[in-house]
Design a protein around this motif. Structure first.
Motif, PDB file in Angstrom:
ATOM      1  N   ALA A  25      -2.032   2.567  -2.804  1.00 19.25           N
ATOM      2  CA  ALA A  25      -2.415   3.842  -2.945  1.00 19.25           C
ATOM      3  C   ALA A  25      -1.737   5.037  -3.838  1.00 19.25           C
ATOM      4  O   ALA A  25      -2.247   5.748  -4.509  1.00 19.25           O
ATOM      5  CB  ALA A  25      -2.319   4.544  -1.452  1.00 19.25           C
ATOM      6  N   TYR A  79       0.560  -1.245   0.007  1.00 15.96           N
ATOM      7  CA  TYR A  79      -0.063   0.161   0.002  1.00 15.96           C
ATOM      8  C   TYR A  79       0.619   1.136  -0.116  1.00 15.96           C
ATOM      9  O   TYR A  79       0.521   2.386  -0.625  1.00 15.96           O
ATOM     10  CB  TYR A  79      -1.097  -0.088   1.137  1.00 15.96           C
ATOM     11  CG  TYR A  79      -1.827   1.169   1.258  1.00 15.96           C
ATOM     12  CD1 TYR A  79      -3.001   1.276   0.586  1.00 15.96           C
ATOM     13  CD2 TYR A  79      -1.450   2.299   2.319  1.00 15.96           C
ATOM     14  CE1 TYR A  79      -3.929   2.361   0.611  1.00 15.96           C
ATOM     15  CE2 TYR A  79      -2.533   3.463   2.141  1.00 15.96           C
ATOM     16  CZ  TYR A  79      -3.437   3.389   1.414  1.00 15.96           C
ATOM     17  OH  TYR A  79      -4.502   4.562   1.556  1.00 15.96           O
ATOM     18  N   TRP A 126      -8.423   0.049   2.732  1.00 17.49           N
ATOM     19  CA  TRP A 126      -7.988  -0.748   1.558  1.00 17.49           C
ATOM     20  C   TRP A 126      -8.027  -2.385   1.869  1.00 17.49           C
ATOM     21  O   TRP A 126      -8.199  -3.202   0.908  1.00 17.49           O
ATOM     22  CB  TRP A 126      -6.459  -0.360   1.432  1.00 17.49           C
ATOM     23  CG  TRP A 126      -5.813  -0.897   0.257  1.00 17.49           C
ATOM     24  CD1 TRP A 126      -5.912  -0.631  -1.143  1.00 17.49           C
ATOM     25  CD2 TRP A 126      -4.749  -1.644   0.552  1.00 17.49           C
ATOM     26  NE1 TRP A 126      -4.828  -1.655  -1.943  1.00 17.49           N
ATOM     27  CE2 TRP A 126      -4.152  -2.053  -0.813  1.00 17.49           C
ATOM     28  CE3 TRP A 126      -3.838  -2.130   1.500  1.00 17.49           C
ATOM     29  CZ2 TRP A 126      -2.986  -2.908  -1.138  1.00 17.49           C
ATOM     30  CZ3 TRP A 126      -2.811  -2.929   1.300  1.00 17.49           C
ATOM     31  CH2 TRP A 126      -2.486  -3.342   0.127  1.00 17.49           C
ATOM     32  N   PRO A 154      -7.344   1.924  -4.876  1.00 15.16           N
ATOM     33  CA  PRO A 154      -7.421   2.994  -4.023  1.00 15.16           C
ATOM     34  C   PRO A 154      -7.752   4.309  -4.431  1.00 15.16           C
ATOM     35  O   PRO A 154      -8.872   4.856  -4.259  1.00 15.16           O
ATOM     36  CB  PRO A 154      -6.233   3.119  -3.088  1.00 15.16           C
ATOM     37  CG  PRO A 154      -5.610   1.662  -3.435  1.00 15.16           C
ATOM     38  CD  PRO A 154      -6.152   1.109  -4.817  1.00 15.16           C
TER      39      PRO A 154
END
Length: 307
Positions: A132, A106, A297, A158
């Motif tokens: 992300a 992420y 997420w 995301p």
């Protein structure tokens, strides 16, 4: 030999393949690619067993090659991004095309190089979970990667800086996409592009996002195959007729609630007792904001979208 007699002890390199695979299943990715796969040919062969590589989860990586910032978290640096690329290539080379689910980290930025390298090594990919920070992609890179993922069925995104490029790539190459999770603002234009490029969508999760009320109406009116819609913890946006100002609210419109009854699952949560719904939108001053976003997420009320 021991006392002049042949030893009955077996060499580690001669261990049964299935036993080796079971042992290696308990190890993390770094142990497999940087240690055990280099011991001998039989161990290397065991490290390539498809059972080990159904899912490649890069979100739990812990290695000196990658710097994961401590809380309250900021995005990892470019060096970490390059380190991730090397690790990913090594792991996917061992997998020999067996990976069906790929989870990125992420906090680490990825670019065209990551996406295309992954696509070249995962021809059987069914599920893709993006990080992300993937805004370094170009339209060319997105199309080059997604054309190799024709069997893709589930996608988690995301944030999208260029949503229509991604939607067009999905519509062109990923005809079997049935699950989608988005954590970015969802407006009417996005909904229309989605219906055009992912008409077979059965599961859509928008949990915790800001959603235009007209986009929800459009989704419920035009996705004939949709079975599950998750709008838990969402903040709804209504643009006034003048198009000059807008209203944000959490209570679901009755008309939308009625339309949702046709679905197998219509997941909502706008209760005063919900901790997630109490969070202020875009509360950048929260010390745990990044952690909060990361949980959004990973978690989902739709079990098939959790990871």
């Amino acid at each position: 030999m021991r006392n002049g007699r042949p030893s009955s002890a077996r060499s580690w390199s001669n261990m049964d393949h299935d036993i080796l695979v079971r042992i290696f299943m308990t190890l993390n990715v770094m142990d497999v690619i940087s240690s055990v796969s280099l011991v001998c040919s039989s161990w290397h062969t065991a490290c390539c067993d498809p059972i080990l590589w159904k899912t490649l989860d890069l979100s739990t990586l812990k290695t000196d090659a990658i710097y994961i910032p401590p809380e309250p978290y900021t995005w990892a640096d470019e060096e970490s991004s390059e380190g991730l690329l090397k690790i990913m290539k090594s792991a996917l080379n061992l997998s020999r095309g067996s990976v069906t689910c790929l989870v990125f980290n992420y906090l680490i930025s990825i670019s065209d190089a990551h996406l295309v390298s992954a696509a070249e090594r995962t021809p059987n990919l069914k599920r893709l979970i993006l990080p992300a920070t993937w805004n370094e992609f170009t339209e060319k890179g997105v199309f080059e990667a997604f054309k190799m993922w024709k069997g893709l069925e589930s996608l988690t995104v995301p944030y999208l800086s260029a949503p229509f490029d991604v939607m067009e790539a999905i519509g062109t190459f990923c005809k079997n996409l049935t699950e989608l999770k988005l954590l970015c603002f969802f407006n009417l234009d996005f909904a229309i592009a989605l219906s055009k490029n992912a008409p077979k969508l059965k599961v859509l999760s928008l949990r915790g996002t800001m959603v235009h009320n007209k986009a929800l109406d459009y989704i419920l009116d035009n996705f004939e195959h949709l079975e599950v819609l998750n709008i838990s913890h969402c903040l709804f946006k209504h643009i006034n007729d003048s198009a000059v100002c807008f209203t944000l609210y959490r209570d679901l419109d009755r008309s939308i609630g009625k339309k949702g009854l046709r679905l197998k699952e219509f997941l909502t949560c706008q209760k005063d007792s919900c901790i997630l719904c109490k969070r202020k939108p875009y509360d950048e001053l929260s010390i745990n904001w990044c952690e909060f976003q990361q949980r959004r997420w990973k978690d989902d009320e739709v079990s098939s979208l959790e990871h």
